[in-house]
Design an enzyme around this catalytic site. Structure first.
Site, PDB file in Angstrom:
ATOM      1  N   ASP A   1      -6.120  -1.639  -4.524  1.00 26.26           N
ATOM      2  CA  ASP A   1      -4.758  -2.117  -4.340  1.00 26.26           C
ATOM      3  C   ASP A   1      -3.758  -0.988  -4.627  1.00 26.26           C
ATOM      4  O   ASP A   1      -3.893  -0.285  -5.627  1.00 26.26           O
ATOM      5  CB  ASP A   1      -4.515  -3.289  -5.309  1.00 26.26           C
ATOM      6  CG  ASP A   1      -3.200  -3.996  -5.046  1.00 26.26           C
ATOM      7  OD1 ASP A   1      -3.021  -4.482  -3.927  1.00 26.26           O
ATOM      8  OD2 ASP A   1      -2.360  -4.058  -5.965  1.00 26.26           O
TER       9      ASP A   1
ATOM     10  N   GLU B   1      -5.884   0.876   0.004  1.00 26.73           N
ATOM     11  CA  GLU B   1      -4.653   0.352   0.586  1.00 26.73           C
ATOM     12  C   GLU B   1      -3.572   1.405   0.333  1.00 26.73           C
ATOM     13  O   GLU B   1      -3.124   1.583  -0.787  1.00 26.73           O
ATOM     14  CB  GLU B   1      -4.249  -0.968  -0.081  1.00 26.73           C
ATOM     15  CG  GLU B   1      -3.046  -1.583   0.604  1.00 26.73           C
ATOM     16  CD  GLU B   1      -2.126  -2.378  -0.309  1.00 26.73           C
ATOM     17  OE1 GLU B   1      -1.377  -3.215   0.215  1.00 26.73           O
ATOM     18  OE2 GLU B   1      -2.122  -2.156  -1.537  1.00 26.73           O
TER      19      GLU B   1
END
Ligand code: NOJ
Length: 536
Positions: free
Chosen positions: A201, A253
Site C-alpha cells: 500500500d 501501489e
C-alpha cells in the site's frame, strides 16, 4: 519460463474481503466466505488472489488502518482460518497475496497509543512536530491529506502528527530503525505462513523529504512522495523475499505519473511488479490506449520487469460506469468539468460493451493483469447509496464534496433475485453497504453457463489467455485504420476498435470476440475487441 517466474504473467484476482462473501451472517465479508468461494475462483481460472487488509483494525479506512499486523480482525475470522484459506487456495493452484500497509498504522496501534502517552521511543516512530504560528496553532507544513483537509492533527500536548490519509492513519517515520525492523519481521510472519507475496500500500510514500518542507515551491517530486531513499527499504524487503523457497514476490501501489520513476521500484534488487494505472485513467480511445501501452512496456522492459495491467480497483469508479461517460483525459478537463463528468448519467450499455473490449485488451498484453472482484460480472458503480450509509472517510473528510469510493465496494451478488443476492446466508444482518435492486441478472449464478454473459466472457478469456498469450512473446503493432489498435504476439492478434463504424478484420480464426454476434462477416464492430489466430 521457470515456475518461480509465475508472477511475470499471472492473472490476479483482487478480493475485496469486506464485500466478497459473508459466511457468518454479519453482513460483512469474511475469511470463511472466501474459502467457500474458492471453487468459483478456481473455475474462473485465476493464478493468484490479492486479499485486501484483513488485520485487526478500527476500520477508519476499511482496514487500511492496521492495529496489529500479525492477526486477523475478529469480524473477518481467525488466524487459523486464514492459514486454512492459504492452504486450500494452494491446493487449487491459486497463490495468495496479502496487502501490507507500511506507510501508516492505525491510531489504535500500540505504538501510536504509547506515543500519545508520551513514550519518546514510540513517538520517534511517527512524525510529531510543533505547529507554526504564535501559539503553534498552525500545522507544521502545508501538506494536505489525500482524503481532504490538512495532513496534520493536533494532540493534547500541543504537537501535531502527520497523516497523509485519515486522522486515524498516522504516518510512520521510516528513518527509525525500529520501524524498518518491525516490517521485516511482519513479512517473515506471513511468509512463514506460506503467503506468496504482498501488495504494498502507498509504496512510494514511506520516506519523506528531510525536514518535511512545505510542498508549495519545492518542485517535483512532492516531498511526501517518491523520495529516492525509499528504494533502500525495498532492497531490504527483497532480500527477505528471496530468502524463501520459493521466493516471495511484491506488487507496488505507486501512484506516480512518470513511468521511468515507477520503473525504479522494479530494478532487479527491488520489487517485482508495480501497478500500471495509466490504462485505468485513460479514456476509451485506441490511440490513447496504444500510447499508454507503449509507454508502460518500454519503461518496464528497460528494467526487465513485466507490466502490470489494471482497469479498476476498490479506489476508483467501476469501469463499466466510467466507460459509459464522456471519455476525456483527466488533464484535459477542468476540476469542475471532472466533477460534473463523474456524476453525469452513464450509458451503462455502452460502458459494458467497452469494458468487455478493454478486458480482452489487458488480457492479451504481455505481463500480468489484475481483475477487481465484480468486474467479471460487469457490475456498475452503485451511485445512489444514501449519505447515512456511506462508510468511506473521503465523504466526510472532503466536507461531503466527494462521495468517495463506496460505490465500487458494494457486496458481490452471487445468486437469487434480491439483496443480499447470496452474499450473506439467509436471515443475516443487513449488508454493510446496501446492494441495489435489479442485480438479479448480474449474479454469478445467473451468468453461469449463459453464452455471451460477462462471466462467461471472462472465463473464456482467462482460459484462452493461458493457452495463447502467456507464452506468446513480445508484441508487434499492426497497421490499422484510425480509432483501431491491433498487435500481434506469436500467431495471435488482438484488435480493438473505438471507432463509431465497423472496420474490416484480416483473415484469421476468431478465438474470442467481446461482442460475438458482430464479428460475422469479418467485421470488427464499434467498441469491441477480437482475438484472432492466423490460419495455416
Ligand atoms: C491505497 C488503498 O488502496 C486505499 O484504499 C487506502 O485508502 C489508501 N491506500 C490509504 O491506505
Amino acid at each position: 519460463m521457470a515456475a518461480t517466474d509465475w508472477w511475470r504473467t499471472a492473472l490476479v484476482y483482487q478480493c475485496y474481503l469486506r464485500s466478497f462473501s459473508d459466511a457468518d451472517g454479519d453482513g460483512l465479508g469474511d475469511v470463511n466466505g472466501i474459502r467457500s468461494r474458492l471453487p468459483y475462483l478456481a473455475g474462473l481460472g485465476i493464478d493468484a488472489l490479492w486479499i485486501n487488509p484483513w488485520y485487526p483494525s478500527p476500520q477508519a479506512d476499511a482496514g487500511y488502518d492496521v492495529a496489529d499486523y500479525r492477526g486477523i480482525d475478529p469480524a473477518y475470522g481467525t488466524l487459523a482460518g486464514a492459514e486454512a484459506l492459504i492452504e486450500e487456495a494452494h491446493e487449487l493452484g491459486i497463490r495468495v497475496l496479502l496487502d501490507i500497509v507500511p506507510n501508516h498504522t492505525s491510531d489504535q496501534h500500540p505504538w501510536f497509543q504509547a506515543a500519545l502517552a508520551g513514550d519518546a521511543a514510540a513517538r520517534a516512530r511517527y512524525h510529531f512536530r510543533p505547529g507554526r504560528g504564535a501559539d503553534g496553532a498552525e500545522p507544521p507544513n502545508d501538506w494536505t491529506s489525500m482524503f481532504g483537509g490538512p495532513a496534520w492533527t493536533r494532540v493534547g500536548d500541543g504537537d501535531w502528527y502527520l497523516h497523509l490519509f485519515a486522522p486515524g492513519q498516522p504516518d510512520l517515520n521510516w528513518d527509525d530503525p525500529e520501524v524498518r525492523a518491525e516490517f521485516l519481521d511482519v513479512l517473515r510472519f506471513w511468509f512463514d505462513r506460506h503467503v506468496d507475496g504482498f501488495r504494498i500500500d502507498v509504496a512510494h510514500g514511506l520516506v519523506k523529504a528531510p525536514g518535511l518542507p512545505d510542498a508549495h515551491g519545492v518542485g517535483e517530486p512532492h516531498p511526501a512522495w517518491d523520495q529516492d531513499e525509499v528504494h533502500g527499504v525495498y532492497r531490504d524487503w527483497r532480500e527477505v523475499a528471496d530468502s524463501y523457497d520459493p521466493p516471495r514476490i511484491f506488487v507496488a501501489e505507486t501512484w506516480i505519473g512518470d513511468n521511468e520513476r515507477v520503473a525504479r521500484y522494479l530494478r532487479a534488487d527491488e520489487l517485482h511488479t508495480a501497478f500500471q494505472f495509466d490504462l485505468l485513467l485513460a479514456p476509451f480511445d485506441a490511440a490513447g490506449m496504444r500510447a499508454v501501452v507503449e509507454g508502460a512496456l518500454a519503461a518496464a522492459t528497460a528494467v526487465g520487469a513485466p507490466a502490470t495491467w489494471v482497469l479498476s480497483n476498490h479506489d476508483v469508479q467501476r469501469v463499466v460506469t466510467r466507460y459509459g461517460r464522456r471519455q476525456v483525459w483527466e488533464d484535459d478537463a477542468s476540476v469542475e468539468q471532472r466533477l460534473a463528468d463523474a456524476t453525469a448519467p452513464s450509458d451503462l450499455r455502452l460502458g459494458r460493451r467497452r469494458a468487455r473490449a478493454a478486458a480482452l485488451l489487458t488480457f492479451a498484453l504481455p505481463g500480468t493483469a489484475y481483475v477487481y472482484q465484480g468486474d467479471e460480472l460487469g457490475l456498475e458503480e452503485v451511485e445512489d447509496i444514501p449519505d447515512e450509509r456511506r462508510r468511506d472517510p473521503v465523504f466526510e473528510q472532503s466536507g461531503r464534496t466527494l462521495v468517495g469510493r463506496d460505490g465500487c465496494r458494494v457486496p458481490i451478488p452471487w445468486e437469487d433475485s434480491a439483496p443480499p443476492y447470496g452474499f450473506s446466508p439467509p436471515g443475516a444482518a443487513e449488508t454493510w453497504l446496501p446492494q441495489p435492486e435489479g442485480w438479479a441478472d448480474r449474479t454469478a449464478a445467473a451468468q453461469t453457463g449463459v453464452p455471451g454473459s460477462f462471466l462467461e466472457l471472462y472465463r473464456s478469456a482467462i482460459a484462452l489467455r493461458r493457452e495463447h498469450w502467456v507464452d506468446a512473446g513480445p508484441l508487434t503493432w499492426l497497421e490499422t485504420p484510425p480509432d483501431v489498435l491491433a498487435f500481434r504476439r506469436g500467431d495471435v492478434e488482438c484488435w480493438l476498435s473505438t471507432s463509431a463504424a465497423p472496420v474490416a478484420l484480416p483473415d484469421g480464426e476468431v478465438l474470442l470476440a467481446s461482442v460475438p454476434a458482430d464479428v460475422d462477416g469479418g467485421l470488427l464492430a464499434p467498441d469491441s475487441a477480437v482475438w484472432l489466430r492466423s490460419r495455416g
